[in-house]
Design a protein around this motif. Structure first.
Motif, mmCIF file in Angstrom:
data_model
loop_
_atom_site.group_PDB
_atom_site.id
_atom_site.type_symbol
_atom_site.label_atom_id
_atom_site.label_comp_id
_atom_site.label_asym_id
_atom_site.label_seq_id
_atom_site.Cartn_x
_atom_site.Cartn_y
_atom_site.Cartn_z
ATOM 1 N N CYS A 39 21.522 -11.671 74.938
ATOM 2 C CA CYS A 39 20.762 -10.602 75.568
ATOM 3 C C CYS A 39 19.527 -10.308 74.722
ATOM 4 C CB CYS A 39 21.596 -9.320 75.687
ATOM 5 S SG CYS A 39 22.771 -9.351 77.059
ATOM 6 N N ARG A 42 20.605 -4.765 73.568
ATOM 7 C CA ARG A 42 21.951 -4.343 73.959
ATOM 8 C C ARG A 42 21.877 -3.041 74.736
ATOM 9 N NH1 ARG A 42 26.890 -5.554 73.166
ATOM 10 N NH2 ARG A 42 26.407 -7.159 71.638
ATOM 11 N N THR A 50 28.465 -10.083 74.076
ATOM 12 C CA THR A 50 27.063 -10.489 74.092
ATOM 13 C C THR A 50 26.430 -10.216 72.732
ATOM 14 O OG1 THR A 50 26.308 -8.331 74.896
ATOM 15 C CG2 THR A 50 26.892 -9.973 76.550
ATOM 16 N N THR A 52 22.474 -10.020 70.591
ATOM 17 C CA THR A 52 21.022 -10.096 70.512
ATOM 18 C C THR A 52 20.647 -11.029 69.365
ATOM 19 O OG1 THR A 52 20.818 -8.259 68.960
ATOM 20 C CG2 THR A 52 20.864 -7.715 71.319
ATOM 21 N N THR A 234 30.678 1.820 72.025
ATOM 22 C CA THR A 234 29.332 1.594 72.546
ATOM 23 C C THR A 234 28.400 2.722 72.108
ATOM 24 O OG1 THR A 234 29.807 2.770 74.617
ATOM 25 C CG2 THR A 234 30.248 0.388 74.564
#
Length: 410
Positions: A39, A42, A50, A52, A234
């Motif tokens: 990605c 994020r 995923t 970065t 998150t």
């Protein structure tokens, strides 16, 4: 950070499956999921596997590089051919997800698809999908994807309102996803999906209606709408915990779902899974239906999950570790589990009850069957299908789907 892998039994180094896994395989469709873990940034709500560029720097060296990724994933497709042996099934569906698959060159995605075609063959009417970030494609890129064999595309829209996108840390501009639908149609894509999220902190009913109206204006033949789930670990969860943004509740999610059902159904979209609507049966996502109906799929890529004949396994999560395993001639599998008949019965109820044609009452144990009669009396199941031996959720039942499922699996 992304959630942990489940516990499980060790995976054989060569990825071999027990003989029973392919018994009766000819009666089940076979799909491939290809995970692209990269990605550009994020998103604050995302806990997918995923990475970065910053997160990968110094942790995987050249093995974790986007530039080499297609070749690495193709190595796993070739491993799949060895593991599945002389399985004659052509691949019915391919779904490229992420991450942001369209951070890779379109030619790389086409090469990954080409490896599946070369090793297994594709069914004549194969559904070939990729996810896409609206800001990562343009008409030329979409035309190259279509020429490379893709016939379905799914754009992450989430919302039409800038302040909602900002809370979600989405970087595309309002209006861009709708433009992408037109560009995809011009490129020759037969099927186009827009993904939406409802229940974002700060989103109002009017914001949600505006997003739905923007979708209808764009005219995709498929819409997915998911309630925002705030995952631990998150950035969004941390912001809510600090009191920077409010937490929405289940009542808000229910109201938004009812709005979605009303707006979409009036516009000619029919639900076929609790969170998915399509304009026709042909517009449904066949790949997801493979998951929901317990078919076979091979998940290639870091952290990807697979299921073949009652055997489920999952790959190591980090792109560097994934590439290193394949470079050494080993399966990248981190663990697996052999599903019992009871496991598979419960999973069928969990998944099939979410579908518009429901699940057979014959799957239910005595306690679950008694719970189904209570659900019918409470208006959570449709009477006519129930009389024909199927449990099908009413609209109110869809709002309470998780609770209904918990009762029926007893």
């Amino acid at each position: 950070m992304p959630s942990a892998l489940p516990d499980g039994d060790p995976m054989p180094e060569d990825g071999a499956l027990p003989p029973h896994a392919l018994a009766g395989a000819g009666d089940r469709p076979l799909g491939f999921y290809l995970h692209v873990p990269y990605c550009a940034t994020r998103c604050g709500y995302c806990d997918f596997n995923t990475y970065t560029a910053t997160e990968l720097r110094g942790t995987g060296g050249v093995l974790a590089s986007r530039e080499n990724y297609a070749d690495t994933l193709i190595d796993e497709v070739r491993l799949a051919r060895k593991v599945l042996g002389d399985d004659p099934r052509p691949v019915r569906t391919v779904f490229v997800g992420g991450g942001t698959p369209t951070l890779l060159p379109a030619a790389d995605l086409a090469r990954m698809l080409g490896a599946i075609r070369d090793e297994f063959g594709l069914a004549e009417d194969a559904e070939i999908t990729t996810e896409a970030n609206p800001e990562s494609v343009d008409p030329a890129y979409l035309a190259e994807l279509r020429e490379g064999g893709f016939n379905r595309i799914s754009f992450g829209m989430q919302s039409a309102r800038q302040h909602v996108l900002k809370i979600l840390d989405r970087t595309h501009t309002p209006g861009r996803p709708e433009a992408c639908v037109a560009e995809a149609r011009a490129a020759g894509f037969e099927h186009v999906n827009l993904d939406l999220i409802y229940g974002t902190p700060g989103e109002s009913d009017d914001d949600w209606r505006a997003s739905l109206e923007a979708v209808l204006g764009a005219g995709p033949d498929h819409v997915s709408a998911y309630a925002l789930i705030v995952e631990e670990g998150t950035q969004l969860a941390r912001r809510i915990r600090r009191g920077e943004v409010p937490m929405t509740d289940d009542d808000v999610h229910a109201d938004r779902y009812l709005i979605a059902e009303s707006v979409l159904s009036q516009a000619g979209y029919s639900w076929y899974e609790v969170s998915n609507w399509a304009t026709s049966e042909a517009a449904r996502c066949l790949h997801n239906e493979l998951y929901w109906r317990g078919a076979d799929w091979w998940g290639a890529g870091p952290g990807a999950h697979s299921h073949v004949g009652g055997v489920r396994w999952w790959n190591v999560k980090h792109p560097g570790a994934y590439a290193a395993a394949l470079a050494a001639g080993r399966s990248p599998g981190a663990g697996r589990e052999l599903l019992s008949d009871e496991d598979r019965r419960v999973e069928r109820i969990l998944l099939e009850l979410r579908l518009a044609d429901g699940c057979p009452l014959s799957l239910l144990a005595p306690a679950g069957l008694a719970a189904s009669r209570r659900a019918l009396a409470d208006g959570l199941l449709e009477p006519a299908p129930y009389d024909d031996g199927r449990a099908v959720l009413t609209l109110r039942g869809r709002l309470l789907a998780d609770a209904v499922v918990r009762d029926l699996v007893d």
